[in-house]
Scaffold this active site. Structure first.
Site, PDB file in Angstrom:
ATOM      1  N   LYS A 238     -49.805  97.635  22.848  1.00 24.29           N
ATOM      2  CA  LYS A 238     -48.983  97.079  24.085  1.00 24.29           C
ATOM      3  C   LYS A 238     -49.598  97.594  25.118  1.00 24.29           C
ATOM      4  O   LYS A 238     -49.983  98.889  25.409  1.00 24.29           O
ATOM      5  CB  LYS A 238     -47.679  97.689  23.886  1.00 24.29           C
ATOM      6  CG  LYS A 238     -46.812  97.129  22.852  1.00 24.29           C
ATOM      7  CD  LYS A 238     -45.259  97.422  22.671  1.00 24.29           C
ATOM      8  CE  LYS A 238     -44.398  96.776  21.469  1.00 24.29           C
ATOM      9  NZ  LYS A 238     -45.005  96.888  20.221  1.00 24.29           N
TER      10      LYS A 238
ATOM     11  N   ASP B 193     -50.159  92.971  21.701  1.00 30.58           N
ATOM     12  CA  ASP B 193     -48.894  92.396  21.696  1.00 30.58           C
ATOM     13  C   ASP B 193     -48.167  92.000  22.888  1.00 30.58           C
ATOM     14  O   ASP B 193     -48.433  92.413  24.013  1.00 30.58           O
ATOM     15  CB  ASP B 193     -47.836  93.356  21.077  1.00 30.58           C
ATOM     16  CG  ASP B 193     -47.931  93.844  19.688  1.00 30.58           C
ATOM     17  OD1 ASP B 193     -48.588  93.028  19.062  1.00 30.58           O
ATOM     18  OD2 ASP B 193     -47.908  94.814  19.286  1.00 30.58           O
TER      19      ASP B 193
ATOM     20  N   GLN C 162     -44.578  83.994  22.093  1.00 32.94           N
ATOM     21  CA  GLN C 162     -43.337  83.880  21.696  1.00 32.94           C
ATOM     22  C   GLN C 162     -42.698  82.770  21.914  1.00 32.94           C
ATOM     23  O   GLN C 162     -42.628  82.077  23.035  1.00 32.94           O
ATOM     24  CB  GLN C 162     -42.726  85.198  22.360  1.00 32.94           C
ATOM     25  CG  GLN C 162     -43.203  86.555  22.290  1.00 32.94           C
ATOM     26  CD  GLN C 162     -42.568  87.404  23.134  1.00 32.94           C
ATOM     27  OE1 GLN C 162     -41.883  88.491  22.895  1.00 32.94           O
ATOM     28  NE2 GLN C 162     -42.602  87.338  24.561  1.00 32.94           N
TER      29      GLN C 162
ATOM     30  N   ARG D 131     -50.899  85.377  17.259  1.00 32.21           N
ATOM     31  CA  ARG D 131     -49.826  85.596  16.482  1.00 32.21           C
ATOM     32  C   ARG D 131     -48.645  84.907  17.074  1.00 32.21           C
ATOM     33  O   ARG D 131     -48.266  85.181  18.239  1.00 32.21           O
ATOM     34  CB  ARG D 131     -49.569  87.096  16.125  1.00 32.21           C
ATOM     35  CG  ARG D 131     -48.352  87.437  15.579  1.00 32.21           C
ATOM     36  CD  ARG D 131     -48.161  89.028  15.862  1.00 32.21           C
ATOM     37  NE  ARG D 131     -48.872  89.676  15.355  1.00 32.21           N
ATOM     38  CZ  ARG D 131     -49.383  90.915  15.797  1.00 32.21           C
ATOM     39  NH1 ARG D 131     -48.354  91.670  16.829  1.00 32.21           N
ATOM     40  NH2 ARG D 131     -50.456  91.810  15.289  1.00 32.21           N
TER      41      ARG D 131
ATOM     42  N   LYS E   9     -41.077  84.502  17.260  1.00 32.53           N
ATOM     43  CA  LYS E   9     -39.829  84.057  17.852  1.00 32.53           C
ATOM     44  C   LYS E   9     -39.623  84.834  19.225  1.00 32.53           C
ATOM     45  O   LYS E   9     -39.258  84.417  20.218  1.00 32.53           O
ATOM     46  CB  LYS E   9     -38.855  84.097  16.976  1.00 32.53           C
ATOM     47  CG  LYS E   9     -38.536  83.030  15.924  1.00 32.53           C
ATOM     48  CD  LYS E   9     -37.520  83.156  14.940  1.00 32.53           C
ATOM     49  CE  LYS E   9     -37.503  82.246  13.762  1.00 32.53           C
ATOM     50  NZ  LYS E   9     -36.315  82.161  13.051  1.00 32.53           N
ATOM     51  N   GLY E  10     -39.865  86.057  19.012  1.00 32.20           N
ATOM     52  CA  GLY E  10     -39.463  87.119  20.154  1.00 32.20           C
ATOM     53  C   GLY E  10     -38.217  87.945  20.000  1.00 32.20           C
ATOM     54  O   GLY E  10     -37.110  87.506  19.532  1.00 32.20           O
TER      55      GLY E  10
ATOM     56  N   HIS F 229     -40.066  86.071   9.118  1.00 32.35           N
ATOM     57  CA  HIS F 229     -39.570  86.252   7.685  1.00 32.35           C
ATOM     58  C   HIS F 229     -38.871  84.985   7.524  1.00 32.35           C
ATOM     59  O   HIS F 229     -38.051  85.122   6.279  1.00 32.35           O
ATOM     60  CB  HIS F 229     -38.562  87.366   7.773  1.00 32.35           C
ATOM     61  CG  HIS F 229     -39.218  88.727   8.174  1.00 32.35           C
ATOM     62  ND1 HIS F 229     -38.885  89.693   8.810  1.00 32.35           N
ATOM     63  CD2 HIS F 229     -40.622  89.103   7.807  1.00 32.35           C
ATOM     64  CE1 HIS F 229     -39.622  90.749   8.920  1.00 32.35           C
ATOM     65  NE2 HIS F 229     -40.952  90.332   8.460  1.00 32.35           N
TER      66      HIS F 229
ATOM     67  N   ARG G 101     -35.383  95.693  15.771  1.00 32.49           N
ATOM     68  CA  ARG G 101     -35.453  95.202  14.253  1.00 32.49           C
ATOM     69  C   ARG G 101     -33.948  94.984  13.976  1.00 32.49           C
ATOM     70  O   ARG G 101     -33.608  93.918  13.176  1.00 32.49           O
ATOM     71  CB  ARG G 101     -36.190  96.015  13.358  1.00 32.49           C
ATOM     72  CG  ARG G 101     -37.441  96.158  13.712  1.00 32.49           C
ATOM     73  CD  ARG G 101     -38.477  94.945  13.597  1.00 32.49           C
ATOM     74  NE  ARG G 101     -38.450  94.039  14.650  1.00 32.49           N
ATOM     75  CZ  ARG G 101     -39.138  94.299  15.900  1.00 32.49           C
ATOM     76  NH1 ARG G 101     -39.729  95.406  15.984  1.00 32.49           N
ATOM     77  NH2 ARG G 101     -38.860  93.745  16.680  1.00 32.49           N
TER      78      ARG G 101
END
Length: 305
Positions: free
Chosen positions: A98, A132, A161, A182, A185-186, A225, A287
């Site tokens: 980051k 990122d 994103q 990459r 969604k964000g 996922h 998460r």
């Protein structure tokens, strides 16, 4: 109820007192199920095991929003040490970082200096580095730095994103850089002025982004996922005969393990995002915010100790 839960955990992710307590008491509260350890040395056996299972890895030294120049340089040195260890142990792993951990909120010059040092080492050892994406207020600066560094280093990727309105336009702008992207969604709390307010809109935009980037011929990491997103990608690559060396699926360490294994058996490239470090608290809370199912997962981790 899901929106309330998400906002609650995003609020907790920015709580400085809880962050300090988390560092003090370590990863005992279930976070060790989704974090590779507090040091890279602790993560090495996990990476080796994942590699043996046919999974590639990207590692991320957790920590962001650094506002001290010496700490930003320490973070850069940690990235360099990680790259050297990846080469030493012949790990199938990339590195994610980051820009706020490298001094983005201090000065642009500091970030460029740190990125130069990291990318020179990564190029020497053949290790790919991914920048990122953070919240929307830092999106433009992140992409500017990515484009500047990508002109000098080919082993560099970044993240787009799908919950941001601007993202399809960003894909068009990046196309000429032969980008490694990459697509996600964000996971940050954003205003309706810059981000889609509804999940279906975010999902639809992600599908559009995946199709656009793949058909542009750019290497695409589908970081999701979501079974619907995975199935959409499978159908898309089959329809257009896109070879498997042009894309990969990415998932978080500790999440959807069986799905990861199934994708590998089906012949797809799968990369596991494996974070490590003492600053695991904010990552852990985000998460939990993403999926209500993760809350039960974390509680199980607490009481199974």
């Amino acid at each position: 109820m899901e929106a309330i839960s998400k906002n609650f955990f995003l609020y907790l992710s920015n709580n400085k007192l809880l962050d300090r307590l988390a560092k003090r008491f370590g990863t005992r509260f279930g976070a060790d199920k989704i974090v590779g350890g507090e040091t890279f040395s602790q993560a090495i056996p996990l990476i080796q095991q994942l590699n043996q299972e046919g999974l590639q890895v990207t590692v991320d030294h957790l920590g962001e929003f650094v506002n001290c120049e010496s700490e930003a340089k320490e973070r850069a040195q940690e990235c360099i040490h990680t790259i050297q260890s990846i080469a030493q142990y012949q790990l199938q792993s990339e590195v994610s970082l980051k820009l706020t951990s490298l001094g983005l909120d201090i000065s642009r010059e500091l970030v460029y200096e740190n990125m130069e040092n990291i990318l020179q080492e990564a190029e020497k050892h053949g290790v790919t580095v991914t920048i990122d994406m953070e919240d929307s207020s830092r999106c433009e600066a992140t992409l500017e730095i990515y484009k500047t560094m990508k002109a000098k280093y080919s082993n560099l990727g970044t993240v787009i994103q799908s919950y941001l309105y601007r993202s399809c336009g960003d894909l068009d702008e990046l196309d000429s850089y032969d980008p490694y992207l990459r697509l996600v969604k964000g996971a940050y709390k954003e205003s309706g002025k810059v981000a889609f307010p509804e999940k279906k809109m975010v999902d639809d935009n992600l599908k559009q982004m995946i199709e656009k980037n793949l058909l542009n011929g750019n290497y695409t990491a589908i970081a999701s996922h979501d079974d619907a997103i995975i199935e959409f990608t499978k159908n898309l690559v089959k329809k257009h005969n896109i070879p498997t060396d042009r894309y990969e699926f990415q998932m978080l360490y500790g999440m959807r393990n069986q799905t990861q294994a199934d994708l590998v058996k089906e012949g797809y490239n799968v990369r596991v995002y494996l974070p490590y470090g003492e600053d695991w608290y904010g990552y852990f809370m985000r998460r939990l915010a993403e999926r209500p199912a993760n809350i039960a997962f974390a509680l199980k981790g607490i009481f199974s100790k």
